[in-house]
Design an enzyme around this catalytic site. Sequence first.
Site, PDB file in Angstrom:
ATOM      1  N   CYS A 117     -15.752   0.577  -1.515  1.00  0.00           N
ATOM      2  CA  CYS A 117     -15.884  -1.051  -1.532  1.00  0.00           C
ATOM      3  C   CYS A 117     -17.002  -1.838  -1.185  1.00  0.00           C
ATOM      4  CB  CYS A 117     -14.279  -1.490  -0.392  1.00  0.00           C
ATOM      5  SG  CYS A 117     -14.145  -2.870  -0.493  1.00  0.00           S
ATOM      6  N   ASN A 158      -8.901  -7.439   2.504  1.00  0.00           N
ATOM      7  CA  ASN A 158      -8.976  -6.249   2.288  1.00  0.00           C
ATOM      8  C   ASN A 158      -9.373  -5.412   3.483  1.00  0.00           C
ATOM      9  OD1 ASN A 158      -9.446  -5.655  -0.858  1.00  0.00           O
ATOM     10  ND2 ASN A 158     -11.345  -7.396   0.268  1.00  0.00           N
ATOM     11  N   ARG A 184      -7.181  -5.549  -1.205  1.00  0.00           N
ATOM     12  CA  ARG A 184      -5.989  -6.422  -1.858  1.00  0.00           C
ATOM     13  C   ARG A 184      -6.193  -5.758  -3.518  1.00  0.00           C
ATOM     14  NH1 ARG A 184      -7.469 -12.408  -0.750  1.00  0.00           N
ATOM     15  NH2 ARG A 184      -9.358 -11.597  -2.520  1.00  0.00           N
ATOM     16  N   CYS A 206     -16.098  -8.647  -6.638  1.00  0.00           N
ATOM     17  CA  CYS A 206     -16.128  -7.829  -6.507  1.00  0.00           C
ATOM     18  C   CYS A 206     -17.851  -6.765  -5.790  1.00  0.00           C
ATOM     19  CB  CYS A 206     -15.340  -6.476  -7.219  1.00  0.00           C
ATOM     20  SG  CYS A 206     -16.266  -4.807  -6.960  1.00  0.00           S
ATOM     21  N   GLY A 207     -18.099  -6.185  -5.195  1.00  0.00           N
ATOM     22  CA  GLY A 207     -19.276  -6.271  -4.675  1.00  0.00           C
ATOM     23  C   GLY A 207     -19.727  -4.681  -6.065  1.00  0.00           C
ATOM     24  N   ASN A 208     -19.330  -4.131  -5.677  1.00  0.00           N
ATOM     25  CA  ASN A 208     -18.995  -2.950  -6.761  1.00  0.00           C
ATOM     26  C   ASN A 208     -19.900  -2.901  -7.775  1.00  0.00           C
ATOM     27  OD1 ASN A 208     -20.076  -0.972  -4.652  1.00  0.00           O
ATOM     28  ND2 ASN A 208     -17.803   0.224  -4.138  1.00  0.00           N
TER      29      ASN A 208
END
Length: 273
Positions: free
Chosen positions: A212, A184, A203, A78-80
């Site tokens: 995102c 996603n 997702r 998850c990038g964030n």
Amino acid sequence: MRPAGRAFYKLCGSGNDFVFLDATRTPADDLLDPATIRRLCARGTGIGADGVVALTPSSAATIRMVYYNSDGSRASLCGNAALCTTRLAVELGVADAGGFTIESDAGVLDARIRDGLPEIDLQPVVELTAEWGGAPLAPGERWIGFARAGVPHLVIAVDDVEAADVAGRGRLLRHAAALADGANVNFVAESAGGGWRMRTYERGVEGETLACGTGAVACAAVLASRGAAGLETTLRTSSGLPLRVRSAATAGGRPSLAGEGRIVFRGELGELG
């Protein structure tokens, strides 16, 4: 019932919010089963979050992040959450703001604090497709692309991103038969003030989220492959905060992602039924 008293941190990355558990010294395995994760992430009855992150020791990097979606499923990246990991690792004193590494299920990321913001270098984007043919276009859609930026993403250019049916159309495409493991779904349109506006159906959350990070990287990569973006792209999220992607268009290069990683509060868990 679970024992009370375990410390946790609530962090926000451009509207994505996360419960962080510092497991660098004390394991948190008893809190990482799907049912407990769903309880932690529940809004109204739990802490409320898009996901749970456990920070653990790593033999391959400075620290390891293990990410779980709010439905209890484990995700490669998850990038964030990685941007928030960057912030928290520095605040906890386990990493140097000038540069360190984060192990994820999608590979090792380089991380740093630059100009006051967390920034990470992801692994190269793969499976980049400028024109994905797995589903027909819906009214108001111009084209659909695909990219895997740690996790799979569809990118849909639309006439009006604010009017896009993110929940309905996103849910439909997220389960498209042409996708091996779902995706996603990101809706993008050029912003009048420059850059791009994006909205995302995630997702694992199974709904629209305010931002995102890996979606921003996927959008930048697909847009660049179509000649619509250059080596640096800014995407405005539904929180109003920007995510900046650099070098997503470089063949085989590692794109960087920069954005908010903010510690909201520290707390202690009560009893979880």
